[in-house]
Design a protein around this motif. Structure first.
Motif, short mmCIF file in Angstrom:
data_model
loop_
_atom_site.label_atom_id
_atom_site.label_comp_id
_atom_site.label_asym_id
_atom_site.label_seq_id
_atom_site.Cartn_x
_atom_site.Cartn_y
_atom_site.Cartn_z
N ILE A 71 3.92 -2.41 2.22
CA ILE A 71 3.70 -3.72 1.58
C ILE A 71 2.55 -3.63 0.58
O ILE A 71 2.63 -4.15 -0.54
CB ILE A 71 3.41 -4.78 2.66
CG1 ILE A 71 4.65 -4.98 3.54
CG2 ILE A 71 3.00 -6.10 2.01
CD1 ILE A 71 4.40 -5.85 4.75
N MET A 72 1.47 -2.96 0.97
CA MET A 72 0.31 -2.81 0.10
C MET A 72 0.68 -2.03 -1.17
O MET A 72 0.24 -2.39 -2.28
CB MET A 72 -0.81 -2.09 0.83
CG MET A 72 -2.08 -1.92 0.02
SD MET A 72 -3.40 -1.09 0.94
CE MET A 72 -3.79 -2.37 2.13
N ALA A 73 1.50 -0.98 -1.02
CA ALA A 73 1.89 -0.18 -2.19
C ALA A 73 2.70 -1.01 -3.18
O ALA A 73 2.59 -0.82 -4.39
CB ALA A 73 2.70 1.03 -1.73
N ASP A 74 3.52 -1.94 -2.69
CA ASP A 74 4.31 -2.80 -3.58
C ASP A 74 3.47 -3.90 -4.21
O ASP A 74 3.67 -4.26 -5.37
CB ASP A 74 5.47 -3.42 -2.80
CG ASP A 74 6.68 -2.50 -2.76
OD1 ASP A 74 6.70 -1.53 -3.53
OD2 ASP A 74 7.59 -2.76 -1.96
N LYS A 79 -1.54 3.64 -6.34
CA LYS A 79 -2.84 4.28 -6.38
C LYS A 79 -3.84 3.60 -5.45
O LYS A 79 -4.54 4.27 -4.68
CB LYS A 79 -3.38 4.28 -7.82
CG LYS A 79 -4.73 4.97 -7.95
CD LYS A 79 -5.20 5.03 -9.39
CE LYS A 79 -6.56 5.69 -9.48
NZ LYS A 79 -7.03 5.79 -10.89
N LEU A 80 -3.92 2.28 -5.50
CA LEU A 80 -4.88 1.56 -4.66
C LEU A 80 -4.52 1.73 -3.18
O LEU A 80 -5.41 1.87 -2.33
CB LEU A 80 -4.90 0.08 -5.02
CG LEU A 80 -6.02 -0.76 -4.38
CD1 LEU A 80 -7.37 -0.22 -4.81
CD2 LEU A 80 -5.88 -2.22 -4.77
N ALA A 81 -3.24 1.74 -2.87
CA ALA A 81 -2.82 1.94 -1.47
C ALA A 81 -3.25 3.31 -0.96
O ALA A 81 -3.69 3.46 0.18
CB ALA A 81 -1.30 1.79 -1.35
N LEU A 83 -5.81 5.14 -2.16
CA LEU A 83 -7.27 5.16 -2.05
C LEU A 83 -7.76 4.39 -0.82
O LEU A 83 -8.79 4.74 -0.24
CB LEU A 83 -7.90 4.59 -3.32
CG LEU A 83 -7.77 5.46 -4.57
CD1 LEU A 83 -8.28 4.71 -5.79
CD2 LEU A 83 -8.52 6.77 -4.40
N PHE A 84 -7.01 3.38 -0.41
CA PHE A 84 -7.40 2.60 0.78
C PHE A 84 -7.49 3.50 2.01
O PHE A 84 -8.31 3.26 2.91
CB PHE A 84 -6.38 1.49 1.02
CG PHE A 84 -6.43 0.91 2.41
CD1 PHE A 84 -7.40 -0.02 2.75
CD2 PHE A 84 -5.51 1.31 3.38
CE1 PHE A 84 -7.46 -0.55 4.04
CE2 PHE A 84 -5.56 0.79 4.66
CZ PHE A 84 -6.53 -0.14 4.99
N THR A 85 -6.67 4.53 2.06
CA THR A 85 -6.62 5.36 3.27
C THR A 85 -7.92 6.13 3.51
O THR A 85 -8.15 6.63 4.61
CB THR A 85 -5.47 6.37 3.19
OG1 THR A 85 -5.68 7.25 2.08
CG2 THR A 85 -4.14 5.67 3.01
N ILE A 86 -8.76 6.25 2.49
CA ILE A 86 -10.04 6.93 2.67
C ILE A 86 -10.88 6.21 3.72
O ILE A 86 -11.62 6.85 4.49
CB ILE A 86 -10.80 7.01 1.33
CG1 ILE A 86 -10.00 7.83 0.33
CG2 ILE A 86 -12.19 7.62 1.53
CD1 ILE A 86 -10.59 7.82 -1.06
N ILE A 87 -10.76 4.88 3.80
CA ILE A 87 -11.59 4.10 4.74
C ILE A 87 -11.30 4.47 6.19
O ILE A 87 -12.23 4.87 6.92
CB ILE A 87 -11.39 2.59 4.49
CG1 ILE A 87 -11.83 2.22 3.06
CG2 ILE A 87 -12.17 1.78 5.53
CD1 ILE A 87 -11.51 0.80 2.67
N PRO A 88 -10.04 4.39 6.68
CA PRO A 88 -9.82 4.79 8.06
C PRO A 88 -10.05 6.28 8.29
O PRO A 88 -10.44 6.68 9.40
CB PRO A 88 -8.35 4.41 8.32
CG PRO A 88 -7.73 4.28 6.98
CD PRO A 88 -8.81 3.82 6.07
N PHE A 89 -9.82 7.11 7.28
CA PHE A 89 -10.10 8.53 7.43
C PHE A 89 -11.58 8.75 7.78
O PHE A 89 -11.91 9.41 8.76
CB PHE A 89 -9.78 9.28 6.12
CG PHE A 89 -8.59 10.18 6.22
CD1 PHE A 89 -8.34 10.95 7.35
CD2 PHE A 89 -7.71 10.28 5.15
CE1 PHE A 89 -7.23 11.79 7.42
CE2 PHE A 89 -6.59 11.12 5.22
CZ PHE A 89 -6.36 11.87 6.36
#
Length: 454
Positions: A71-74, A79-81, A83-89
Motif C-alpha cells: 500500500i505504501m509503495a502505491d 523509492k520512499l517505501a 527507504l522506510f525499511t531502514i527504520i525497522p532494520f
C-alpha cells in the motif's frame, strides 16, 4: 535521438544499490546459521535463547509487513517505501545488540524481519519498473544474488568474530544501503501512472542516458495506465479473469514450492543439520562452504535466467533439489536407524555436505529468484501491487511454519522423514512447472498477459 540505444550501466547501478538492502535481508535470514551454539550457551549478553523462535520470528515480521508495504509503495512511491525499511532494520539490530532479555531479542528479530520482508515486495517491483525488457530478468535475479551475499556474510562472520561485533557488522549493511539508494531516481513507471511525466522523463534520462528517447516506453506505460484506470475498483472482477486467476495460481504455488522445499530450514539450521549429521568436515566450515557455493551459483543464474529461460531453470531446480533432500534423507535414515555399521556411516561423512551444496546450487538457479521475479512479471497490472503483497505474505508465513516446525517435526518423526517430505514437494514442483507455467523470457508485460489469456 530515437535511434540512440539506452545505456544499461545506470540501470545496473540502481539495481545494485537497492539490492544492498536485500543483502541485509540475507544477514537476517542466516543470522542463526553459525551461532546456534553461541545463542544456546548465552554468549549474547548472557541470555540463553530458544533457537527455533530466535530463528523463526523474523518470518512473522516479514509476514506482517507485506500488505502495508505494498500500500505504501502505491501511495507514496517505490523509492520512499524502500527507504522506510531502514527504520525497522536499524531499530531491530540495535535491540539485538543491546538485548538484556529474550523479549528484546525477539522484538529485534521481528523488526528486522519486517525490513527484510519489505524488500522482497518492493525490491523486485522497483527493479522490474526501472529495467528494459531485455535485461529485466537479469536485474531481477540481483535480489537473490545479494540475499545470498548477505547469507554468506552471516555464515562467515557468525563463525569468525564475537557475536556482538557480528551484529554490529550486520547493522552496517542497511546503513550503507540507505546512503547509496537515497540518490537513485523514483520508478519512472510509478511517476507516469501518477501523472508526473516531467519527473518520469528525468528518471528515464538518469536510467537510460540523456540522449535516449523514452517516448515508446512512455507510450506503452500510459496505455497500461489507461487500462488500469478503466479497471479501477474492479479488483474482484480482474482477479476472476483468466489472466487474474492463472497468474495467482502460478505465483502462489511457486511460493509454496519455494518454501516447502525446505530452504529456510536449511538456512536457519544449517549448522545444527551438519552437527546432527556428524559430518567428517567441521560443521561451521560446512556452513561457510554452502554460503560460498550459493553466491557463486547465483552469479551464474543472472545469466542463465535469460539464456535458458524461467521454465527450464525451474524444472532443473526442482528436480535437483528433490534428489538432494532424498540423499540427505537416506543418510539420516541409515545413521539414525543404524542400518549400517558405524564405520560405514563415518565413511559417508561427506554426503551431507554434497547434498546441501547440490540443494543450494539448484535453489539458486531457479526456485530462489524466479518466484519473486514471477510476481513482478505475470500479474495483470490492475491487481499486481495487491496480489504481489499477498503472495509475499503467503511466502513468509510458510517460511515461519517450516522454520518453527522443522526441529519439533524432526524430533518427532526423524530428520530423514522431514527431508523425504521436502523431496516430495520439490518433485511435484517439476510437474507443475511443466504443465502450468508459461515462459516469460524476453516478453513485455502485455505479451505475457496475452499468453495467459489464451
Amino acid at each position: 535521438m530515437a535511434d540512440v540505444k539506452a545505456k544499461r550501466l545506470p540501470q545496473f547501478f540502481a539495481a545494485v544499490s537497492i539490492c544492498i538492502g536485500a543483502m541485509g535481508t540475507g544477514t537476517v535470514i542466516a543470522w542463526t546459521s553459525n551461532i546456534s551454539d553461541k545463542l544456546a550457551n548465552g554468549d549474547l549478553n548472557n541470555i540463553k535463547l530458544d533457537l527455533s523462535w530466535a530463528g523463526s520470528i523474523m518470518c512473522l515480521g516479514a509476514t506482517f509487513v507485506c500488505i502495508p508495504i505494498g500500500i505504501m509503495a502505491d501511495k507514496f512511491g517505490r523509492k520512499l517505501a524502500v527507504l522506510f525499511t531502514i527504520i525497522p532494520f536499524i531499530l531491530g539490530w540495535v535491540l539485538i545488540i543491546l538485548t538484556r532479555h529474550e523479549a528484546m531479542l525477539l522484538a529485534g528479530r521481528f523488526l528486522t524481519g519486517m525490513a527484510g520482508g519489505s524488500f522482497c515486495i518492493v525490491g523486485p517491483l522497483y527493479t522490474s519498473e526501472i529495467a528494459q525488457n531485455e535485461i529485466r530478468g537479469t536485474l531481477g535475479t540481483f535480489m537473490q544474488l545479494f540475499i545470498t551475499i548477505g547469507i554468506l556474510w552471516s555464515n562467515v562472520l557468525g563463525w569468525a568474530v564475537p557475536i556482538i561485533l557480528f551484529c554490529i557488522m550486520c547493522l552496517a549493511v542497511p546503513v550503507v544501503f540507505g546512503l547509496l539508494f537515497f540518490f537513485q531516481p523514483e520508478s519512472p513507471i510509478y511517476l507516469i501512472k501518477n501523472r508526473k511525466k516531467d519527473r518520469a522523463m528525468a528518471a528515464y534520462a538518469r536510467l537510460r542516458g540523456k540522449d535516449y528517447d523514452p517516448s515508446a516506453e512512455i507510450a506503452e506505460v500510459e496505455k497500461q495506465a489507461a487500462k488500469e484506470e478503466e479497471l479501477k475498483g474492479q479488483f474482484k472482477e480482474q482477479l476472476k479473469s483468466k489472466q487474474g486467476w492463472k497468474s495467482s495460481v502460478i505465483c502462489f504455488m511457486l511460493m509454496f514450492y519455494q518454501q516447502l522445499s525446505g530452504i529456510n530450514a536449511v538456512m536457519f539450521y544449517s549448522g545444527s543439520i551438519f552437527k546432527e549429521a556428524a559430518s567428517s568436515i567441521k560443521a561451521e566450515l560446512c556452513v561457510c562452504i554452502v554460503g560460498i557455493v550459493q553466491v557463486i551459483v547465483t552469479i551464474f543464474s543472472t545469466w542463465l535466467v535469460e539464456a535458458l529461460g524461467r521454465k527450464l531453470l525451474l524444472m532443473l531446480s526442482g528436480g535437483i533439489m528433490a534428489l538432494s533432500t532424498l540423499l540427505l534423507g537416506i543418510y539420516f535414515l541409515i545413521k539414525n536407524k543404524e542400518l549400517a555399521a558405524k564405520s560405514t556411516v563415518e565413511s559417508l561423512g561427506w554426503l551431507p555436505l554434497l547434498a546441501l551444496v547440490l540443494f543450494i546450487i539448484a535453489f539458486s538457479i531457479g526456485m530462489g529468484p524466479i518466484p519473486w521475479l514471477a510476481s513482478s512479471e505475470i500479474f495483470p497490472p490492475a491487481i499486481m501491487a495487491r496480489m504481489s503483497s499477498y503472495a509475499g505474505m503467503f511466502n513468509w508465513f510458510l517460511a515461519f511454519v517450516v522454520t518453527v516446525g522443522y526441529e519439533p517435526l524432526s524430533k518427532a518423526v526423524g530428520a530423514y522423514t522431514t527431508f523425504f517430505i521436502f523431496t516430495l514437494v520439490s518433485a511435484s514442483a517439476v510437474a507443475f512447472v511443466l504443465f502450468v507455467i508459461p515462459e516469460t523470457k524476453g516478453k513485455s508485460f502485455q505479451e505475457i498477459q496475452d499468453e495467459l489469456g489464451k
